[in-house]
Design an enzyme around this catalytic site. Structure first.
Site, PDB file in Angstrom:
ATOM      1  N   HIS A 195      20.946  23.268  90.296  1.00  0.00           N
ATOM      2  CA  HIS A 195      22.061  23.751  89.474  1.00  0.00           C
ATOM      3  C   HIS A 195      23.280  23.986  90.377  1.00  0.00           C
ATOM      4  O   HIS A 195      23.208  24.753  91.342  1.00  0.00           O
ATOM      5  CB  HIS A 195      21.701  25.081  88.794  1.00  0.00           C
ATOM      6  CG  HIS A 195      20.653  24.979  87.725  1.00  0.00           C
ATOM      7  ND1 HIS A 195      20.156  23.799  87.244  1.00  0.00           N
ATOM      8  CD2 HIS A 195      20.030  25.964  87.014  1.00  0.00           C
ATOM      9  CE1 HIS A 195      19.264  24.032  86.295  1.00  0.00           C
ATOM     10  NE2 HIS A 195      19.162  25.342  86.143  1.00  0.00           N
ATOM     11  N   CYS A 228      17.162  30.830  86.249  1.00  0.00           N
ATOM     12  CA  CYS A 228      17.389  29.923  87.380  1.00  0.00           C
ATOM     13  C   CYS A 228      18.864  29.852  87.814  1.00  0.00           C
ATOM     14  O   CYS A 228      19.173  29.638  88.987  1.00  0.00           O
ATOM     15  CB  CYS A 228      16.869  28.532  87.046  1.00  0.00           C
ATOM     16  SG  CYS A 228      17.321  27.974  85.397  1.00  0.00           S
TER      17      CYS A 228
HETATM   18  P1  NAP Z   1       7.147  23.439  80.181  1.00  0.00           P
HETATM   19  O1  NAP Z   1       7.291  22.332  81.164  1.00  0.00           O
HETATM   20  O2  NAP Z   1       7.438  23.154  78.757  1.00  0.00           O
HETATM   21  O3  NAP Z   1       5.602  23.981  80.287  1.00  0.00           O
HETATM   22  C1  NAP Z   1       5.068  24.930  79.399  1.00  0.00           C
HETATM   23  C2  NAP Z   1       3.646  25.332  79.816  1.00  0.00           C
HETATM   24  O4  NAP Z   1       3.159  26.330  78.891  1.00  0.00           O
HETATM   25  C3  NAP Z   1       2.610  24.205  79.794  1.00  0.00           C
HETATM   26  O5  NAP Z   1       1.599  24.481  80.726  1.00  0.00           O
HETATM   27  C4  NAP Z   1       2.023  24.322  78.367  1.00  0.00           C
HETATM   28  O6  NAP Z   1       0.696  23.831  78.278  1.00  0.00           O
HETATM   29  C5  NAP Z   1       1.996  25.829  78.200  1.00  0.00           C
HETATM   30  N1  NAP Z   1       2.036  26.230  76.811  1.00  0.00           N
HETATM   31  C6  NAP Z   1       2.903  25.788  75.850  1.00  0.00           C
HETATM   32  N2  NAP Z   1       2.631  26.386  74.661  1.00  0.00           N
HETATM   33  C7  NAP Z   1       1.573  27.199  74.888  1.00  0.00           C
HETATM   34  C8  NAP Z   1       0.802  28.068  74.055  1.00  0.00           C
HETATM   35  N3  NAP Z   1       1.086  28.244  72.756  1.00  0.00           N
HETATM   36  N4  NAP Z   1      -0.231  28.752  74.619  1.00  0.00           N
HETATM   37  C9  NAP Z   1      -0.533  28.607  75.931  1.00  0.00           C
HETATM   38  N5  NAP Z   1       0.159  27.798  76.768  1.00  0.00           N
HETATM   39  C10 NAP Z   1       1.196  27.108  76.242  1.00  0.00           C
HETATM   40  O7  NAP Z   1       8.036  24.684  80.562  1.00  0.00           O
HETATM   41  P2  NAP Z   1       8.683  25.065  82.010  1.00  0.00           P
HETATM   42  O8  NAP Z   1       9.944  24.352  82.230  1.00  0.00           O
HETATM   43  O9  NAP Z   1       7.605  24.972  83.036  1.00  0.00           O
HETATM   44  O10 NAP Z   1       9.113  26.585  81.760  1.00  0.00           O
HETATM   45  C11 NAP Z   1       8.168  27.629  81.730  1.00  0.00           C
HETATM   46  C12 NAP Z   1       8.901  28.963  81.618  1.00  0.00           C
HETATM   47  O11 NAP Z   1       9.704  29.147  82.777  1.00  0.00           O
HETATM   48  C13 NAP Z   1       9.838  29.053  80.407  1.00  0.00           C
HETATM   49  O12 NAP Z   1       9.817  30.372  79.914  1.00  0.00           O
HETATM   50  C14 NAP Z   1      11.185  28.708  81.001  1.00  0.00           C
HETATM   51  O13 NAP Z   1      12.245  29.242  80.264  1.00  0.00           O
HETATM   52  C15 NAP Z   1      11.073  29.364  82.377  1.00  0.00           C
HETATM   53  N6  NAP Z   1      11.956  28.807  83.407  1.00  0.00           N
HETATM   54  C16 NAP Z   1      12.025  27.466  83.624  1.00  0.00           C
HETATM   55  C17 NAP Z   1      12.860  26.986  84.634  1.00  0.00           C
HETATM   56  C18 NAP Z   1      13.008  25.525  84.932  1.00  0.00           C
HETATM   57  O14 NAP Z   1      13.824  25.194  85.806  1.00  0.00           O
HETATM   58  N7  NAP Z   1      12.255  24.636  84.287  1.00  0.00           N
HETATM   59  C19 NAP Z   1      13.585  27.876  85.414  1.00  0.00           C
HETATM   60  C20 NAP Z   1      13.467  29.235  85.186  1.00  0.00           C
HETATM   61  C21 NAP Z   1      12.657  29.678  84.193  1.00  0.00           C
HETATM   62  P3  NAP Z   1       0.356  22.349  77.706  1.00  0.00           P
HETATM   63  O15 NAP Z   1       0.558  21.380  78.822  1.00  0.00           O
HETATM   64  O16 NAP Z   1      -1.080  22.466  77.297  1.00  0.00           O
HETATM   65  O17 NAP Z   1       1.283  22.114  76.537  1.00  0.00           O
END
Ligand code: NAP
Length: 352
Positions: free
Chosen positions: A243, A150
């Site tokens: 950011h 990001c």
């Molecule tokens: P998050 O809010 O923690 O959400 C994680 C998701 O993955 C939820 O749907 C969760 O489901 C699921 N999950 C967790 N453990 C799992 C497992 N063992 N098997 C299957 N599903 C699972 O994370 P996020 O912020 O959306 O980020 C997601 C990805 O995008 C990450 O790799 C992060 O580094 C990347 N990213 C994030 C951003 C940002 O600004 N947030 C920016 C760029 C990239 P449950 O609800 O069932 O737990």
């Protein structure tokens, strides 16, 4: 009217998954069909398992969809993966192996030499890596493409047009990154209220490496990375979304300030449904960009840049701002999928 392609989302209940669902509501080319999450959500309806934290209400089309595990097969034409990096790597490969195009938002495969790290405005020709990847890994019709971190994507949307005209020699960036970048619940409130955290694990390495691949040249089945120098210092600040990055740049050919502004003020985006008209928006006011005021420019898909001024160490310094969960994550993934569609790289398009 063409039939829409069916898509599945892995990690649909998370911060980025919710944004993705919001951006895919009424999409002209894609329709969300299957949703994957972790064990504790499986079997529940989306509205039961997901605590909706994005502005506006949860779209109706998704509320009754059941959550399932993140293993193939899915009854879809395309997979979006917004899984945590702890499981994204092997899961995405298993879908690619099973024949699905995978548009990943996770860090795991970004720097793999046969995986495009794609920004449609900058390096669409890196899609030429897809057949290389399929051949090397024996994937058949499946493959993985990725979008940048990001912080990287906001930075590179500004650096790329400058590199093209003036040539980058050295870049220093100091970031002030929003809390939503850490997912939910993210950083404990007692750690961040009245505070700034001067460490985000792995972030500086990503910001220093990913731009070199994105600006690299595709040549004979490989990306030859660019070789200018970047130094990054990353901080978590008490801001919800957006950011902010303080950037200093030294060029091969030093421009005048007005030449610099002219390049940045004329960054057109690409002709895709989710693209903003301008990928970069130059703000003249001396106190902009600011996260609260400017993160939604171009519906969160444009990067704002301002405070361009001479630097006594480098040539120039300026501030830029990108919406981390839209342009920095879900919006970047949707734009990448749209580029695949436009270039007819999705197998299912032959059936439509
Ligand atoms: P998050 O809010 O923690 O959400 C994680 C998701 O993955 C939820 O749907 C969760 O489901 C699921 N999950 C967790 N453990 C799992 C497992 N063992 N098997 C299957 N599903 C699972 O994370 P996020 O912020 O959306 O980020 C997601 C990805 O995008 C990450 O790799 C992060 O580094 C990347 N990213 C994030 C951003 C940002 O600004 N947030 C920016 C760029 C990239 P449950 O609800 O069932 O737990």
């Amino acid at each position: 009217m063409n039939k829409k392609l069916q898509v599945g989302i892995l990690g649909a209940t998370g911060t980025v998954g919710q944004r993705l669902i919001q951006l895919l509501e009424n999409h002209p080319w894609f329709e969300v069909r299957e949703l994957g999450a972790s064990d504790h959500s499986i079997g529940q309806k989306y509205r039961e398992a997901c605590h909706w934290r994005v502005s506006g209400s949860m779209p109706k089309f998704v509320q009754e969809l059941p959550l399932r595990n993140c293993q193939p097969p899915f009854g879809v034409d395309l997979i979006f993966s917004v899984l945590p990096s702890s499981i994204a790597g092997p899961t995405e490969l298993s879908f690619a192996r099973a024949g699905y195009p995978v548009v990943s938002n996770s860090k795991n495969h970004r720097m793999a030499e046969d995986v495009p790290l794609l920004v449609p405005e900058i390096n669409p020709n890196h899609l030429e890596l897809i057949p290389v990847q399929q051949k090397k890994r024996g994937f058949g019709s499946g493959f993985v493409i990725t979008n940048p971190n990001c912080t990287t994507i906001a930075l590179i949307l500004v650096l790329a047009p400058l590199d093209k005209v003036f040539g980058l020699q050295q870049v220093s960036v100091v970031t002030m990154q929003a809390l939503s970048g850490a997912g939910y619940p993210g950083v404990p409130s007692l750690d961040i209220i009245d505070n700034v955290l001067p460490y985000i694990e792995g972030e500086e390495e990503k910001v220093e490496l990913e731009p070199l691949k994105i600006l690299g040249k595709y040549q004979s089945g490989k990306i030859i990375c660019s070789d200018f120098k970047i130094s990054a210092q990353c901080h978590r600040v008490n801001v919800q979304e957006g950011h902010l990055e303080a950037v200093s740049v030294k060029f091969n050919q030093t421009p005048t300030k007005s030449q610099l502004i002219e390049v940045l003020a004329n960054c057109q985006s690409v002709d895709l449904p989710s693209a903003p008209r301008k990928s970069v928006i130059y703000l003249e006011s001396p106190d902009r960009p600011q996260p609260r005021l400017d993160r939604n420019l171009g519906s969160g898909m444009s990067v704002a840049v301002g405070r361009i001024r001479p630097c006594s160490v480098f040539d120039y310094k300026f501030e830029l701002l990108g919406h981390n969960t839209i342009r920095g994550a879900a919006g970047a993934a949707v734009l990448n999928a749209e580029l695949l569609y436009k270039k007819k790289l999705l197998m299912a398009q032959q059936k439509v």
